[in-house]
Design an enzyme around this catalytic site. Sequence first.
Site, mmCIF file in Angstrom:
data_model
loop_
_atom_site.group_PDB
_atom_site.id
_atom_site.type_symbol
_atom_site.label_atom_id
_atom_site.label_comp_id
_atom_site.label_asym_id
_atom_site.label_seq_id
_atom_site.Cartn_x
_atom_site.Cartn_y
_atom_site.Cartn_z
ATOM 1 N N THR B 200 0.862 -1.175 0.000
ATOM 2 C CA THR B 200 0.000 0.000 0.000
ATOM 3 C C THR B 200 0.901 1.228 0.000
ATOM 4 O O THR B 200 1.943 1.239 0.651
ATOM 5 C CB THR B 200 -0.950 -0.045 1.214
ATOM 6 N N GLU B 345 -4.682 -1.873 5.563
ATOM 7 C CA GLU B 345 -4.186 -2.415 6.833
ATOM 8 C C GLU B 345 -5.270 -3.149 7.613
ATOM 9 O O GLU B 345 -4.971 -3.839 8.590
ATOM 10 C CB GLU B 345 -3.636 -1.259 7.700
ATOM 11 N N LYS B 455 -4.161 22.335 10.538
ATOM 12 C CA LYS B 455 -4.126 22.714 11.951
ATOM 13 C C LYS B 455 -3.805 24.197 12.068
ATOM 14 O O LYS B 455 -2.687 24.622 11.834
ATOM 15 C CB LYS B 455 -3.105 21.871 12.706
ATOM 16 N N TRP B 460 -8.625 22.307 14.310
ATOM 17 C CA TRP B 460 -8.579 21.593 13.045
ATOM 18 C C TRP B 460 -9.563 22.173 12.030
ATOM 19 O O TRP B 460 -10.726 22.443 12.367
ATOM 20 C CB TRP B 460 -8.913 20.117 13.271
#
Lengths: 562, 562
Positions: B200, B345, B455, B460
């Site tokens: 990946t 994953e 950020k 955020w």
Amino acid sequence: MSIEEFVERASEFYDYPLTLTNLIKWGVDTFPEQEIVYAPPDAPKLRLTFTQVWDRVRRLATALEQLGVKPGDPKRLGTRVGALEWNSHRYLELYYAVPGLGAVLHTVNVRYSPEDIAYTINHAGDEILFVKDEFLPLLQAIIPKLKTVKKVVLMTDKPEPPQVKLPGVEVYNYEDLIRSSSPYDFKDFDERTVATLFYTSGTTGPPKGVFFTHRQLVLHAMAIAISTSAPPYELSVRDVVMPLVPMYHVHAWGGPHAMFLAGQKYVFTGRMDWGYILKTISEEKVTYVYGVPVILYLLLTHPDSPKYDLRGLKYGNGGSAMPEGLYKLARSRGIIVINGYGLSETAPVIAQALFKASTLNWPEDKKENYLMKGLRQIPLTFIRVVDEYGKDVPKDGKTIGEIVVRSPWLTPAYFKDPEKTRELWRGGWLHTGDVAVWDSDGHIWIMDRLKDVIKSGGEWIVSTKLEDIISTHPAVGEVAVIGVPHPKWGERPVAVVVPKPGQRVTEDDIKNYLMKFVEKGEIPKWWVPDKVIISEKELPKTSTAKADKKILRELYKNVLSA
Amino acid sequence: MSIEEFVERASEFYDYPLTLTNLIKWGVDTFPEQEIVYAPPDAPKLRLTFTQVWDRVRRLATALEQLGVKPGDPKRLGTRVGALEWNSHRYLELYYAVPGLGAVLHTVNVRYSPEDIAYTINHAGDEILFVKDEFLPLLQAIIPKLKTVKKVVLMTDKPEPPQVKLPGVEVYNYEDLIRSSSPYDFKDFDERTVATLFYTSGTTGPPKGVFFTHRQLVLHAMAIAISTSAPPYELSVRDVVMPLVPMYHVHAWGGPHAMFLAGQKYVFTGRMDWGYILKTISEEKVTYVYGVPVILYLLLTHPDSPKYDLRGLKYGNGGSAMPEGLYKLARSRGIIVINGYGLSETAPVIAQALFKASTLNWPEDKKENYLMKGLRQIPLTFIRVVDEYGKDVPKDGKTIGEIVVRSPWLTPAYFKDPEKTRELWRGGWLHTGDVAVWDSDGHIWIMDRLKDVIKSGGEWIVSTKLEDIISTHPAVGEVAVIGVPHPKWGERPVAVVVPKPGQRVTEDDIKNYLMKFVEKGEIPKWWVPDKVIISEKELPKTSTAKADKKILRELYKNVLSA
């Protein structure tokens, strides 16, 4: 670092044991607001959310640890904790609190005789017993015989716990324990740790113990979550489920564990009262119930039954074959009956009347027959039908053999009985003791118990088939067909018939009636029993309300040789 | 014999490893007549029953063993066998033949650059490669770089296999191997043996290898068999499924393994040709397809698309967020879009837009929004949304955190990369790198990639939210919002906008447009980008066709500090 070392090192991070604790945790985390209902006939209804159940499980576990419950591991059993209780939220809490500590929950069969109950508690080595108040007289009667029990925890639906002293044991109250304990922090442990133990009656000898690991119960729950969401069940979060098998009987067939995976509302019924159960089905909008055929019969013939609209209700059948008459009665009320199959030894579900793409389009009557009597193996389970040498019989829908099974959730052994274990597991497949045919579609059609099949001149005669036919005679109330020793053929069939009250029937009536089915080609002529005994007394019954053929065989063992 | 010894001794009988071999065996035994279809755009359609596939798997395994493939165990990898192929029955056969021997199937990402393909083959240590003929030029180009490959097996849809010589390797033909080999008798082995390995792409550095054991892939298949039979999927044996994700990409999201549990007909499409896929969906009566959003877009905007009635078709979305415009386009065609989520994953599925009893009765618009963007964890998987210290953020639907996960099917490690593994698994939870909010119902709403979140002054800003809004401006063709270093706030958002062909748009147009959404309360004022760059060039793209923000961040890193 070599590849090999690295693969090994990684394992500490990712491993995830298939424990009942992770199962309930997941259910609670995902469906915190879903509810379970405890609706006993003789106390107020109780509603708890999954979150509330989990809180009680955690408090109960703390109390259990303080009572001295010790964990086991894959090679050593944890403390055995017995329970004598009807279906309830408390039983559900025990399902998770005891195994969650790595200990073993012994689900005591309260329908056994007091002697057998004492035998199983001693054989299991239960140190703590959880006892519903109505079983106190029973407990008091057997307590002098109990060798390992040190503590008893009383459960009651009444506002005040009973005040009772028991010789030689400490007594606690369930709700007090929960109230006074803080929530337990469960830890992961090896999924191959034994979680449950219970007993099943054999044809000979005392009850035999079967047991299951966490891994087995989780995989069984996953498999039935898959199978019961498939046609014809098609259960989902929309459904409300009521188990009508006792929770002491093979974990209510694993349903409560699957509940946490499927996010369904469940209703637990306490001591089963058919009128109250009908009322609760209606009030709680129950869509799926499951149990043995006689339960369906009791629901449909209850005086209150006509008051309720049961159309669309699904009935999962198991435990024994669905009689055709009962099936038709249920269909006439709009109930969808779905056959299932398993044993105590198989956790229990291994086959159900599941459809495939190729069978969904069967004609209606073929489908109905399949739902009533047919079976297909559930995920990961392999079922074979074999001859006495363990070889597959032809898939011709005719040749009879024994059902053997391989699946991730079969009891490792009969508890402390290596000899019976070897017999159960001969050839590496679990032998069910049921005989069946299978067909080219891979469907299985159960015929009889192996011990009830009659072996005549080297060929098998299916006693249940003869019983099915004889039971359709209008004057017949009860019937059992047994194999009786015969000097020439080894065994020959003998029918024992109880006429309906006020009716008369003779041996010749039955034989002539059977001959019509011989003429129609439904059974071979040599299947017709050598003798039909007309009995005025009710047939002797087993603890599961089936005709006790063991007693009948003993009673009539000389009728063909005399 | 003590109880302890007996529990241990029993294990030899009952154990049943969760291997891919037992999974396919069960599917074949239960649905022998079910078919898979191989429908490539440039060769005749092929139909095989599960039985035929199984026979070919068994022959292939014999051939693989003769080619020198060796088994592994939980601490040691078996021989690595790579595959370069589109979705096909042959890929399906490799899915079972290679891991069935205890060896490791490396599903090579054929969309990688030749350099990365060579890198991954070398990093995996592939000894044998299975290569579709159309990848021969690629193979010939990279073969001098391959360090471990000794044998190549060619696959083709043409009647005659290609005649080819490759320097330093032995060459075989797939169908010849199958024809000349006898069926293999697979043996049980430890379920924690690694079965698959693939790569990946990260934001930095070379591709990272992830790998999965048999146990993990079987449990993942069971979990998605449960979740995809639940609402809103409600898939069953009635359905016909077509994966529109490549089989080299996380085992086509595990679908083909679930196929054998669910007994569904599957259609494999070869090299994906959207016109031919539309035709095949119609011809084969496909009811469920799944893939990334762009695939749905390509299907719906294909010139042939209006010819086909797609009403009732279900589209399982994954890989990235479903854009609202595309969702509405799909709905206007009668397609039911269902959101899903996972990573390479995570094997990959960990969450889907599944309903609960409490959410089935939501109003239609809330349901639609949930199907488009919402998620719920699938069985046995625990998802949390945490702050930078690993603490749960409030379940208020507003507070943003990173998604971390625990589940039985997460990659144990990045292959041969302990440092990145520690980062992935910090605190014992797998860190997804995705940011989300969760709400009091336990639903998860993904916001952004952690690396793309901006950020600003300790707070955020969600880049995807700004992109969503800007993309609805009628003159905007493409848009990406990135965080750019800022002397005072640390980072501030910058939008890069590509106008639609023939259209004009200015920085002020975009800022004014955004202010309307500030006034409506949809975004805070301080989210409005400090700068909007109007670009005449198409945005740079990653290998999965997303805007490459890494390049954009590099390109525009000084626009706010200069």
